[in-house]
Design a protein around this motif. Structure first.
Motif, PDB file in Angstrom:
ATOM      1  N   LEU A   1      23.463   3.572  23.084  1.00 39.74           N
ATOM      2  CA  LEU A   1      22.166   3.780  22.451  1.00 39.74           C
ATOM      3  C   LEU A   1      22.232   3.883  20.933  1.00 39.74           C
ATOM      4  O   LEU A   1      21.187   3.954  20.276  1.00 39.74           O
ATOM      5  CB  LEU A   1      21.506   5.052  23.008  1.00 39.74           C
TER       6      LEU A   1
ATOM      7  N   MET B   1      22.029  -0.803  22.804  1.00 40.71           N
ATOM      8  CA  MET B   1      20.584  -0.822  22.572  1.00 40.71           C
ATOM      9  C   MET B   1      20.216  -1.642  21.339  1.00 40.71           C
ATOM     10  O   MET B   1      19.221  -2.362  21.339  1.00 40.71           O
ATOM     11  CB  MET B   1      20.054   0.607  22.450  1.00 40.71           C
TER      12      MET B   1
ATOM     13  N   MET C   1      17.270   2.593  28.821  1.00 45.25           N
ATOM     14  CA  MET C   1      17.982   3.715  28.213  1.00 45.25           C
ATOM     15  C   MET C   1      18.294   4.770  29.265  1.00 45.25           C
ATOM     16  O   MET C   1      19.429   5.262  29.373  1.00 45.25           O
ATOM     17  CB  MET C   1      17.150   4.317  27.079  1.00 45.25           C
TER      18      MET C   1
ATOM     19  N   LEU D   1      12.659   0.624  27.327  1.00 47.95           N
ATOM     20  CA  LEU D   1      12.823   2.073  27.332  1.00 47.95           C
ATOM     21  C   LEU D   1      13.492   2.544  28.615  1.00 47.95           C
ATOM     22  O   LEU D   1      14.366   3.422  28.594  1.00 47.95           O
ATOM     23  CB  LEU D   1      11.454   2.738  27.167  1.00 47.95           C
TER      24      LEU D   1
ATOM     25  N   LYS E   1      13.228   1.821  17.173  1.00 49.80           N
ATOM     26  CA  LYS E   1      12.427   0.607  17.031  1.00 49.80           C
ATOM     27  C   LYS E   1      11.589   0.616  15.756  1.00 49.80           C
ATOM     28  O   LYS E   1      11.334  -0.420  15.152  1.00 49.80           O
ATOM     29  CB  LYS E   1      11.504   0.443  18.246  1.00 49.80           C
TER      30      LYS E   1
ATOM     31  N   TYR F   1      14.098   6.043  21.411  1.00 49.25           N
ATOM     32  CA  TYR F   1      13.749   4.626  21.438  1.00 49.25           C
ATOM     33  C   TYR F   1      12.769   4.262  20.328  1.00 49.25           C
ATOM     34  O   TYR F   1      12.984   3.312  19.570  1.00 49.25           O
ATOM     35  CB  TYR F   1      13.167   4.255  22.803  1.00 49.25           C
TER      36      TYR F   1
END
Length: 543
Positions: free
Chosen positions: A189, A291, A316, A313, A271, A267
């Motif tokens: 991640l 990620m 994850m 999402l 982003k 997340y």
């Protein structure tokens, strides 16, 4: 709304009563297949199959009834238990489109972690898999090697501080869980969950550690999940959930809430690093974590291939749930086995010391993967002690399952294939196949790393075992095979090389170790406990 809910509940009661009567009155093609007696009119054999100490029941299925047997599910439903390699190959590979994980299981996974790889089927699953496959390539894993060594080095430093004045009993499952989470966090991640410098009380870390035991305690609710939408809109179902006076349900709710909130924070922060897609691509360009690569590839993808936010999402949560407990519990199992086999521990330590003298403490990727005894220990542990022992499938259509050997039925007939009606639930015993004496020999149930230092039995090579790793079903095969198995293998080898070269592990005289049967097997100090822990005595290794 209350009268509607009462009507729905009454309808569900009548439905389950009808299922109970139907399953006990109507004959099934599986009635002639050998199997154990049902344990309960309502739950069948499900409690025997899914409790903390299901090992004797599952082992009896293997030893007494063989590669194919009949078991009973809820409300008298007939199910199949299989570890026949030809049957498993048909289900996982050859005829994989005839099967799915089942709507009940997919619904539960989507409810817990969202519509990721573990909670989708069909075209949606294939689309996600297509996007994710390059992210888990061997070349990408090689790029993660320095990061993995950095995390493992911090683990070594933390343990050294604990035992610098002499040996000490430590919860190594806790340390393995924290390390696995940090590896998935940073490598998967691009986010650090745990600096590994002190005891962690982070809510997310604790929730992830508790997820599998908590989920196992609410498996009984699997039958109800597909019917929840009939209770009304999401806000009303949430209100009803808060009123349920069942501790295991409330525990699971709290865990899921903590995970969902933190995953969304991570997340959307990642982003929204930059406002425009072009700027975001530039920002993610240097990221080597899974990620970042996934977001980068998703931004580049065509509209038809691009995954929506909800599915990205959900990956994850999928990375964490599929990658933390499985690998950390596998690492804990290796340490437990090395404690019970001190000769193997000493032999592995010598191999690691010799490699480190030549290459340094951080053995390069190719050389690490080529260490024969380290590889043998990893393979042998994942053979009889796969973290996931039972894998479920449901027949989507009427189909037929072929068998490696003929089966004598209870009515005296002999069959070499089994007709399977649509909707049949199938339990595939990964451990049963990995320890099949007909393939692996009479010592199949023994832990013997040396078996991997010589040619495998011809029966294993000829069986076409449906696995993507070492002729084992541990990571299964086909379109639902474990996409992160290379990530897991690299993690296991780097952590083991760091730990075993630095520390001596032995059993604690005061803390017994039992392994609870669950979706992912986990150690406890008492089978009645749901608290995951494994206390080992740890000391600095001396040359």
């Amino acid at each position: 709304m209350a009268p509607l809910a009462a009507l729905v509940v009454s309808g569900l009661f009548l439905y389950f009563a009808w299922r109970l009567v139907r399953n006990y009155v109507v004959n099934s093609p599986f009635d002639k297949i050998p199997g154990p007696p049902r344990g309960s009119i309502i739950s069948g054999s499900m409690y025997q199959l899914f409790n903390h100490n299901s090992w004797p029941f599952v082992d009896d299925l293997v030893q007494t009834y063989g590669p194919l047997s009949r078991i009973h599910g809820f409300f008298g439903m007939r199910m199949l238990h299989i570890y026949d390699p030809k049957a498993m190959y048909s289900i996982y590979v050859k005829n994989q489109d005839n099967y799915c994980r089942g709507e009940k299981m997919d619904s539960m996974v989507r409810l817990f972690i969202g519509p990721g790889l573990l909670g989708t089927d069909g075209a949606t699953h294939k689309k996600q898999r297509k996007m994710l496959n390059p992210v888990f390539s061997g070349a990408h894993m090689r790029n993660l090697t320095p990061l993995f060594y950095d995390v493992a080095g911090r683990l070594r430093t933390a343990l050294e501080s604990q035992v610098k004045h002499g040996s000490k009993d430590l919860d190594m499952l806790g340390w393995m869980g924290r390390t696995a989470l940090e590896l998935v966090g940073r490598g998967g991640l691009g986010y650090s969950f745990d600096p590994l410098v002190a005891e962690s009380k982070d809510k997310l870390t604790e929730s992830i550690k508790s997820f599998v035991p908590a989920a196992n305690d609410v498996l009984w609710a699997l039958e109800l999940i597909p019917y929840l939408p009939y209770l009304g809109p999401a806000w009303f179902r949430r209100f009803l959930l808060q009123l349920v006076p069942i501790q295991s349900i409330q525990r699971m709710k709290t865990i899921v809430d903590v995970m969902a909130q933190r995953m969304e924070e991570i997340y959307y922060a990642k982003k929204a690093t930059e406002s425009g897609d072009k700027d975001l691509l530039n920002t993610l360009g240097e990221g080597t974590d899974v990620m970042s690569v996934l977001l980068r590839e998703n931004l580049k993808a065509s509209d038809e291939d691009r995954l929506p936010d909800a599915e990205v999402l959900a990956q994850m949560g999928t990375f964490i749930m599929a990658g933390v407990d499985t690998t950390s519990n596998a690492l804990s199992r290796v340490l437990h086995l090395l404690c019970m086999n001190q000769g193997a521990q000493a032999k592995l330590r010598i191999e690691l010391w010799e490699a480190q003298e030549h290459y340094g403490k951080e053995i390069p990727y190719d050389e690490l993967c080529a260490l024969p005894y380290l590889d043998a220990i990893c393979r042998e542990t994942l053979r009889p002690y796969a973290p996931v022992n039972i894998n479920g499938r449901e027949a989507k259509v009427d189909t037929v399952i072929p068998l490696s050997e003929t089966l004598r039925c209870t009515n005296g007939t002999v069959i070499n294939e089994v007709p399977v009606p649509k909707g049949t639930n199938i339990f595939l015993n990964l451990r049963g196949c990995n320890t099949n004496k007909a393939l692996w020999g009479e010592d199949a149930w023994e832990w013997k790393p040396e078996r991997w230092l010589e040619p495998l039995p011809k029966a294993v090579e000829d069986a076409r075992i449906p696995g993507i790793y070492a002729n084992l079903t541990t990571f299964i095969s086909g379109g639902n095979s474990c996409i992160g198995f290379k990530f897991s293998q690299l993690e296991m080898k780097i952590v083991l090389s760091t730990l075993v070269s630095s520390f001596q592990f032995s059993l604690s005289p005061d803390k017994p170790i039992f392994w609870n049967f669950a979706g992912i097997a986990y150690p406890v100090t008492d089978h009645a406990s749901s608290k995951p822990e494994m206390i080992l005595n740890v000391n600095l290794a001396s040359r």
